[in-house]
Design an enzyme around this catalytic site. Sequence first.
Site, PDB file in Angstrom:
ATOM      1  N   PHE A 169      15.199  -7.438  -7.489  1.00 49.43           N
ATOM      2  CA  PHE A 169      14.450  -6.766  -6.393  1.00 49.43           C
ATOM      3  C   PHE A 169      13.056  -7.617  -6.049  1.00 49.43           C
ATOM      4  O   PHE A 169      12.579  -8.117  -7.098  1.00 49.43           O
ATOM      5  CB  PHE A 169      13.960  -5.451  -6.782  1.00 49.43           C
ATOM      6  CG  PHE A 169      13.097  -4.550  -5.944  1.00 49.43           C
ATOM      7  CD1 PHE A 169      11.738  -4.129  -5.999  1.00 49.43           C
ATOM      8  CD2 PHE A 169      13.533  -4.198  -4.732  1.00 49.43           C
ATOM      9  CE1 PHE A 169      11.036  -3.385  -5.050  1.00 49.43           C
ATOM     10  CE2 PHE A 169      13.082  -3.407  -3.591  1.00 49.43           C
ATOM     11  CZ  PHE A 169      11.680  -3.117  -3.899  1.00 49.43           C
ATOM     12  N   GLN A 290      -0.325  -4.299   4.688  1.00 46.57           N
ATOM     13  CA  GLN A 290       1.103  -4.531   4.454  1.00 46.57           C
ATOM     14  C   GLN A 290       1.800  -3.317   5.563  1.00 46.57           C
ATOM     15  O   GLN A 290       1.625  -2.053   5.049  1.00 46.57           O
ATOM     16  CB  GLN A 290       1.813  -4.593   3.298  1.00 46.57           C
ATOM     17  CG  GLN A 290       3.087  -4.963   3.077  1.00 46.57           C
ATOM     18  CD  GLN A 290       3.572  -4.996   1.680  1.00 46.57           C
ATOM     19  OE1 GLN A 290       3.037  -4.111   0.934  1.00 46.57           O
ATOM     20  NE2 GLN A 290       4.424  -5.809   1.366  1.00 46.57           N
ATOM     21  N   HIS A 292       5.381  -1.686   7.368  1.00 51.24           N
ATOM     22  CA  HIS A 292       6.736  -1.496   7.248  1.00 51.24           C
ATOM     23  C   HIS A 292       7.126  -1.157   8.759  1.00 51.24           C
ATOM     24  O   HIS A 292       6.634   0.076   9.461  1.00 51.24           O
ATOM     25  CB  HIS A 292       7.380  -0.478   6.308  1.00 51.24           C
ATOM     26  CG  HIS A 292       8.652  -0.262   6.263  1.00 51.24           C
ATOM     27  ND1 HIS A 292       9.614   0.392   6.939  1.00 51.24           N
ATOM     28  CD2 HIS A 292       9.497  -0.778   5.222  1.00 51.24           C
ATOM     29  CE1 HIS A 292      11.004   0.223   6.339  1.00 51.24           C
ATOM     30  NE2 HIS A 292      10.962  -0.583   5.280  1.00 51.24           N
ATOM     31  N   LEU A 302       8.765   6.328   4.927  1.00 49.55           N
ATOM     32  CA  LEU A 302       9.437   5.063   5.548  1.00 49.55           C
ATOM     33  C   LEU A 302      11.162   5.339   5.654  1.00 49.55           C
ATOM     34  O   LEU A 302      11.908   6.087   4.732  1.00 49.55           O
ATOM     35  CB  LEU A 302       9.368   3.771   4.862  1.00 49.55           C
ATOM     36  CG  LEU A 302       7.782   3.546   4.564  1.00 49.55           C
ATOM     37  CD1 LEU A 302       7.504   2.549   3.466  1.00 49.55           C
ATOM     38  CD2 LEU A 302       7.293   3.098   5.861  1.00 49.55           C
ATOM     39  N   GLU A 305      15.670   0.171   5.499  1.00 46.83           N
ATOM     40  CA  GLU A 305      16.208  -0.864   6.425  1.00 46.83           C
ATOM     41  C   GLU A 305      17.672  -0.893   6.476  1.00 46.83           C
ATOM     42  O   GLU A 305      18.581  -1.223   7.152  1.00 46.83           O
ATOM     43  CB  GLU A 305      16.097  -2.287   6.024  1.00 46.83           C
ATOM     44  CG  GLU A 305      14.544  -2.788   6.315  1.00 46.83           C
ATOM     45  CD  GLU A 305      14.089  -3.965   5.438  1.00 46.83           C
ATOM     46  OE1 GLU A 305      12.861  -3.825   5.356  1.00 46.83           O
ATOM     47  OE2 GLU A 305      15.004  -4.555   4.863  1.00 46.83           O
ATOM     48  N   ARG A 336      11.440  -7.767   9.032  1.00 46.38           N
ATOM     49  CA  ARG A 336      10.619  -6.745   9.255  1.00 46.38           C
ATOM     50  C   ARG A 336       9.541  -7.101   9.917  1.00 46.38           C
ATOM     51  O   ARG A 336       9.103  -6.297  10.795  1.00 46.38           O
ATOM     52  CB  ARG A 336       9.982  -6.137   7.717  1.00 46.38           C
ATOM     53  CG  ARG A 336      10.750  -5.499   6.723  1.00 46.38           C
ATOM     54  CD  ARG A 336       9.896  -4.801   5.794  1.00 46.38           C
ATOM     55  NE  ARG A 336       9.775  -5.823   4.755  1.00 46.38           N
ATOM     56  CZ  ARG A 336      10.489  -6.129   3.706  1.00 46.38           C
ATOM     57  NH1 ARG A 336      11.649  -5.467   3.584  1.00 46.38           N
ATOM     58  NH2 ARG A 336      10.160  -7.185   2.725  1.00 46.38           N
ATOM     59  N   HIS A 403       1.661   0.707   4.470  1.00 48.02           N
ATOM     60  CA  HIS A 403       2.081   0.960   3.068  1.00 48.02           C
ATOM     61  C   HIS A 403       1.167   0.449   2.062  1.00 48.02           C
ATOM     62  O   HIS A 403       1.077   1.359   1.109  1.00 48.02           O
ATOM     63  CB  HIS A 403       3.428   0.288   2.870  1.00 48.02           C
ATOM     64  CG  HIS A 403       4.010   0.639   1.601  1.00 48.02           C
ATOM     65  ND1 HIS A 403       4.309   1.993   1.438  1.00 48.02           N
ATOM     66  CD2 HIS A 403       4.486   0.184   0.665  1.00 48.02           C
ATOM     67  CE1 HIS A 403       5.119   2.176  -0.106  1.00 48.02           C
ATOM     68  NE2 HIS A 403       4.955   1.015  -0.264  1.00 48.02           N
ATOM     69  N   ARG A 448       2.057  -8.631  -0.582  1.00 47.90           N
ATOM     70  CA  ARG A 448       2.397  -8.131  -1.833  1.00 47.90           C
ATOM     71  C   ARG A 448       3.873  -8.119  -1.861  1.00 47.90           C
ATOM     72  O   ARG A 448       4.652  -7.728  -1.136  1.00 47.90           O
ATOM     73  CB  ARG A 448       1.867  -6.608  -1.934  1.00 47.90           C
ATOM     74  CG  ARG A 448       2.293  -5.969  -3.167  1.00 47.90           C
ATOM     75  CD  ARG A 448       2.209  -4.405  -3.153  1.00 47.90           C
ATOM     76  NE  ARG A 448       3.124  -3.934  -2.016  1.00 47.90           N
ATOM     77  CZ  ARG A 448       4.074  -3.102  -2.544  1.00 47.90           C
ATOM     78  NH1 ARG A 448       4.146  -2.930  -3.625  1.00 47.90           N
ATOM     79  NH2 ARG A 448       4.845  -2.650  -1.668  1.00 47.90           N
TER      80      ARG A 448
END
Lengths: 661, 102
Positions: A169, A290, A292, A302, A305, A336, A403, A448
């Site tokens: 991840f 940041q 989304h 959120l 995706e 994004r 976010h 981040r």
Amino acid sequence: MAVVCTASRVLTKKILSAKALLAVSQSSRKLHFSIYGKNEAKVSDGISTQYPVVDHEFDAVVVGAGGAGLRAAFGLSEAGFNTACVTKLFPTRSHTVAAQGGINAALGNMEGDDWRWHFYDTVKGSDWLGDQDAIHYMTEQAPHAVVELENFGMPFSRTEDGKIYQRAFGGQSLKFGKGGQAHRCCCVADRTGHSLLHTLYGRSLRYDTSYFVEYFALDLLMEEGECKGVIALCMEDGSIHRFRSKNTVIATGGYGRTYFSCTSAHTSTGDGNAMVTRAGLPCQDLEFVQFHPTGIYGAGCLITEGCRGEGGILINSEGERFMERYAPNAKDLASRDVVSRSITIEIREGRGCGPEKDHAYLQLHHLPPQQLATRLPGISETAMVFAGVDVTKEPIPVLPTVHYNMGGIPTNYKGQVLTYTPEEGDKVVPGLFACGEAACASVHGANRLGANSLLDLVVFGRACAHTIADICNPGEKLSPLKPNAGEESVANLDKLRFADGSMRTSEIRLNMQKTMQNHAAVFRTGKVLKEGCDKMDAVYQTLDDIKTFDRGIVWNTDLVETLELQNLMLNAVQTINSAEQRQESRGAHSREDFKDRMDELDYAKPLAGQVRKPIEEHWRKHTMSTVDPKTGKVTLKYRPVIDNSLDAEDCAAIPPAIRSY
Amino acid sequence: MNMSLLRVCASTSIFRATKGLFMESAFTGCLRTASGAAKDKEPLRKAKTPQGRFDMNDEKIKDPLEKFPDDVNPATKEQGGPRGPEPTRYGDWERKGRCVDF
């Protein structure tokens, strides 16, 4: 026990004699704070007779009880310091509880791993705006921090051998980007942040930290550039408390609520950043926010995706699949930032959906419901609960959502708050520390990486506790404080409590949020930002015209929301002004008129023969912003990025390069 | 009769709290008889709050994410991990259609 009772009764009598607390005296109940054996809280009339102030003395005060605050608080108690934790929410209600993703650490359980590779990934992710010494510290400490959490009882998921299970991840790679995907993310079922917070809170109860829950911290008590404590309002009974201490740690979280659409709780109002700003100290890199692309309109949750990955499409008010115009090949599966910008441009050009034409639609009803249920289980429930739509019949309203805030209070890798002058370089502010999302260490730099922020919380919370333990000893005598310290905060409180202008708090807040969402969101150009700066300035001036309704002092949420609005405004003006000045695109801050990164050397071309630009001419530097709270005028200065790691032999610093994934 | 029973129970509890003596059996005995007497008198009233959109009291909502047998994911052999399909399969951390980290 009897002594404490009589002492508290005496104090109660003293406080109840004040005119303002007439309502309280009629019920003759004891005020809920108690005197913790070691230090007797004294009542003083130093600031005003209308607002009697209770003075406490501690060795360390932590403001905020989220992941970072709790870790710092019990780290200090463990080291023997008499610690107070002042928080406006109960510890397990802090926003850390919503962080469901994992926590990165180079434990090497799934394949061979090295923290230096994690270091490389984080430096690259930050687009070379992160301070490499802080990133070195965080990634080196990561395995210790995760093992320590596991020893505290946090139930990580396990492999068959019983080691902590790690999954892939968050842009993590092996061998400095050349060895393929790394598996570094540890998690606790579906709720890592929730479990982290409960583990830390449970652990902290072992030590005798004094918790002051539902105390709203108003300001720092600064004298001659040194922080001597915090002044706070007890929301339960309306009393003012001054916490005097040699060490103050700020861990108040981010400021998502400056924007109209954000995933943060209503309590993420940047109180720590504002307290520091009012004390005349700078905040760092606030323009890096940041986003989304698909957050549910109104709720702020959120949408993954995966919806677009499974065939969902974004449509505008004309029913057109607009992504085909912006990314002809990738269409809805573009990266994004491209998707966020496309949605914003559609809305700006008037093709937004809904009555206010301010969002787009994510359409999933053209997909077979069986496929949705098997591939994306739970999405119909989510859409119904948060958006009120049946995902098999109607589209979901979405818009780009905030976010995380990469910026905050500037600190060094030890957690000490810094100021900067070109002549003297970084200078530590004595007595003041910061950790967590409120601080900017800076490990996230311009962007981040996923699963790094929970790590940031625990590592730097612990770092603050260790630094304080190194510098001071428990039980040291406190330097004297002026008897009227904190009177501006109380004057401000009084002014807001009896404010009688024409605009309500909620109206001004909505104006600010809409302005920020329209002008300082994903789509940034010089013209849009300049317009936004002027509008924000106008909204800031309307703060003088505010009207509050509740005149009481006991649990006055109108007053607390107005104080939070003041804090949000200070964060918002700094964000938009810093964004307007920064003329480049780096990480989360991308501008249409300056699409490239501007470093001291052009790293896209061979370096031989290039002339290094002086710091005034390039943008690989931190923004340090200060505000004059009376006028709302923002002043910007710049500070160079720290490019060397803590130990050059152990871990070589990464020289800048073009960031491509 | 009831009142005297309750008074005895109340005094027992104070006695227990201040002196710390263990009179548990007598105390719970008091409590059981007291509540038993109350139950015979009137039946419990049904709630009168209006039914909301999500108040489906007849059908139990099945959680779309099912627990693995023994909490072990059969594909990855992960114990105590997230339920349902792999959360990171789309590049972000997904749960029930919501993205929680990216």
